[in-house]
Design a protein around this motif. Sequence first.
Motif, short mmCIF file in Angstrom:
data_model
loop_
_atom_site.label_atom_id
_atom_site.label_comp_id
_atom_site.label_asym_id
_atom_site.label_seq_id
_atom_site.Cartn_x
_atom_site.Cartn_y
_atom_site.Cartn_z
N GLU A 10 0.82 -1.21 0.00
CA GLU A 10 0.00 0.00 0.00
C GLU A 10 0.86 1.28 0.00
OE1 GLU A 10 -2.83 -0.42 3.18
OE2 GLU A 10 -3.67 -2.24 2.31
N ASP A 11 1.88 1.30 -0.85
CA ASP A 11 2.77 2.45 -1.04
C ASP A 11 3.60 2.81 0.19
OD1 ASP A 11 2.04 2.82 -3.74
OD2 ASP A 11 0.27 3.94 -3.13
N ARG A 12 3.72 1.88 1.12
CA ARG A 12 4.55 2.09 2.32
C ARG A 12 5.54 0.94 2.42
NH1 ARG A 12 3.02 6.09 5.30
NH2 ARG A 12 3.97 5.39 7.22
N VAL A 13 6.65 1.18 3.09
CA VAL A 13 7.64 0.13 3.31
C VAL A 13 6.99 -0.98 4.12
CG1 VAL A 13 9.87 -0.45 4.34
CG2 VAL A 13 9.53 1.81 3.31
N ASP A 14 7.06 -2.21 3.60
CA ASP A 14 6.54 -3.36 4.34
C ASP A 14 7.53 -3.69 5.45
OD1 ASP A 14 5.77 -6.08 5.15
OD2 ASP A 14 4.48 -6.00 3.40
N ASP A 15 7.02 -4.03 6.62
CA ASP A 15 7.89 -4.31 7.76
C ASP A 15 8.79 -5.53 7.55
OD1 ASP A 15 6.99 -2.15 9.19
OD2 ASP A 15 5.48 -3.30 10.28
N TYR A 23 7.40 -5.17 -4.84
CA TYR A 23 8.61 -4.37 -4.71
C TYR A 23 8.46 -3.14 -5.59
CZ TYR A 23 10.43 -8.53 -2.55
OH TYR A 23 10.60 -9.59 -1.71
N THR A 24 8.72 -1.98 -5.02
CA THR A 24 8.77 -0.77 -5.83
C THR A 24 10.22 -0.56 -6.20
OG1 THR A 24 6.93 0.14 -4.56
CG2 THR A 24 8.15 1.67 -5.95
N ILE A 25 10.49 -0.43 -7.49
CA ILE A 25 11.85 -0.25 -7.97
C ILE A 25 11.98 1.17 -8.53
CG2 ILE A 25 13.62 -1.04 -9.59
CD1 ILE A 25 12.22 -3.80 -9.50
N PHE A 26 12.89 1.92 -7.92
CA PHE A 26 13.15 3.29 -8.32
C PHE A 26 14.46 3.36 -9.08
CE2 PHE A 26 10.50 3.66 -4.58
CZ PHE A 26 9.64 4.69 -4.89
N THR A 27 14.49 4.10 -10.16
CA THR A 27 15.73 4.45 -10.84
C THR A 27 16.01 5.89 -10.44
OG1 THR A 27 15.20 2.99 -12.68
CG2 THR A 27 16.91 4.65 -13.06
N MET A 63 18.70 -2.27 -1.73
CA MET A 63 17.37 -2.47 -1.20
C MET A 63 17.25 -1.69 0.09
SD MET A 63 15.15 -5.83 -0.15
CE MET A 63 14.79 -6.23 -1.85
N LEU A 64 16.19 -0.89 0.19
CA LEU A 64 15.85 -0.20 1.42
C LEU A 64 14.69 -0.96 2.02
CD1 LEU A 64 15.98 3.50 0.16
CD2 LEU A 64 17.81 2.15 1.19
N ALA A 65 14.92 -1.62 3.16
CA ALA A 65 13.94 -2.55 3.73
C ALA A 65 13.57 -2.17 5.15
CB ALA A 65 14.50 -3.97 3.71
N GLY A 66 12.40 -2.65 5.57
CA GLY A 66 11.99 -2.47 6.96
C GLY A 66 12.76 -3.41 7.86
N ASN A 67 12.53 -4.69 7.70
CA ASN A 67 13.22 -5.69 8.51
C ASN A 67 13.52 -6.89 7.63
OD1 ASN A 67 14.34 -7.01 10.67
ND2 ASN A 67 12.55 -6.81 11.98
N MET A 68 14.57 -7.59 7.99
CA MET A 68 15.03 -8.71 7.17
C MET A 68 16.00 -9.57 7.98
SD MET A 68 17.25 -8.37 3.68
CE MET A 68 15.96 -7.45 2.91
N GLY A 69 15.89 -10.87 7.83
CA GLY A 69 16.82 -11.78 8.48
C GLY A 69 18.15 -11.81 7.76
N GLU A 70 19.16 -12.35 8.42
CA GLU A 70 20.51 -12.43 7.85
C GLU A 70 20.55 -13.32 6.61
OE1 GLU A 70 23.33 -10.70 8.50
OE2 GLU A 70 22.10 -9.54 9.89
N GLY A 89 7.83 4.08 6.41
CA GLY A 89 7.11 5.21 5.84
C GLY A 89 6.74 5.02 4.38
N ALA A 90 6.27 6.10 3.80
CA ALA A 90 5.88 6.09 2.38
C ALA A 90 7.13 5.89 1.53
CB ALA A 90 5.20 7.40 2.02
N VAL A 91 7.03 5.02 0.52
CA VAL A 91 8.23 4.65 -0.24
C VAL A 91 8.85 5.83 -0.99
CG1 VAL A 91 7.65 2.20 -0.39
CG2 VAL A 91 6.89 3.74 -2.19
N THR A 92 8.05 6.69 -1.56
CA THR A 92 8.60 7.83 -2.29
C THR A 92 9.32 8.79 -1.34
OG1 THR A 92 6.88 7.61 -3.96
CG2 THR A 92 8.07 9.70 -3.91
N GLU A 93 8.74 9.02 -0.17
CA GLU A 93 9.39 9.86 0.84
C GLU A 93 10.71 9.24 1.29
OE1 GLU A 93 6.62 10.72 3.98
OE2 GLU A 93 5.13 11.45 2.56
N LEU A 94 10.72 7.91 1.44
CA LEU A 94 11.94 7.21 1.82
C LEU A 94 13.04 7.44 0.79
CD1 LEU A 94 13.65 5.15 3.42
CD2 LEU A 94 12.50 3.35 2.08
N ILE A 95 12.72 7.34 -0.48
CA ILE A 95 13.72 7.56 -1.53
C ILE A 95 14.26 8.98 -1.46
CG2 ILE A 95 14.13 7.65 -4.03
CD1 ILE A 95 13.96 4.79 -2.85
N HIS A 96 13.39 9.94 -1.24
CA HIS A 96 13.86 11.33 -1.12
C HIS A 96 14.79 11.49 0.09
CE1 HIS A 96 11.72 13.03 -4.48
NE2 HIS A 96 10.58 12.50 -4.06
#
Length: 116
Positions: A10-15, A23-27, A63-70, A89-96
């Motif tokens: 929903e346009d936010r970083v998944d935990d 996955y939202t992929i930004f160039t 990759m900019l992620a919320g949480n992830m295992g090793e 947060g919102a993915v576009t705001e995160l990229i900025h």
Amino acid sequence: MTKIAVPTREDRVDDHFGHCAYYTIFTVNEKQILDQESLPSPEGCGCKSNIASTLHEKGVTLMLAGNMGEGAKNKLREQGITVIRGCSGAVTELIHRYLQGAVVDSGIACLHHDCP
């Protein structure tokens, strides 16, 4: 140019990267977003899917992620993808925020698949 993937719901970083909706992929270049696309998440847990190689084939290097295992972090690293955890947060705001140098890795890994 750099390609950045963000596990999204929903346009936010998944935990949790392995259970995201897509996955939202930004160039990006050093200062702005040049393009944005969505990649559906494969069925099942991310660390056991082919998502790392698929992202690599698309040219993703970060990759900019919320949480992830090793284990998942290692699979992405094997494909040449650096991971920064602790994002929200919102993915576009995160990229900025990333482009402004305001995003750093939390250093905290998910220790089991049921973590929030």
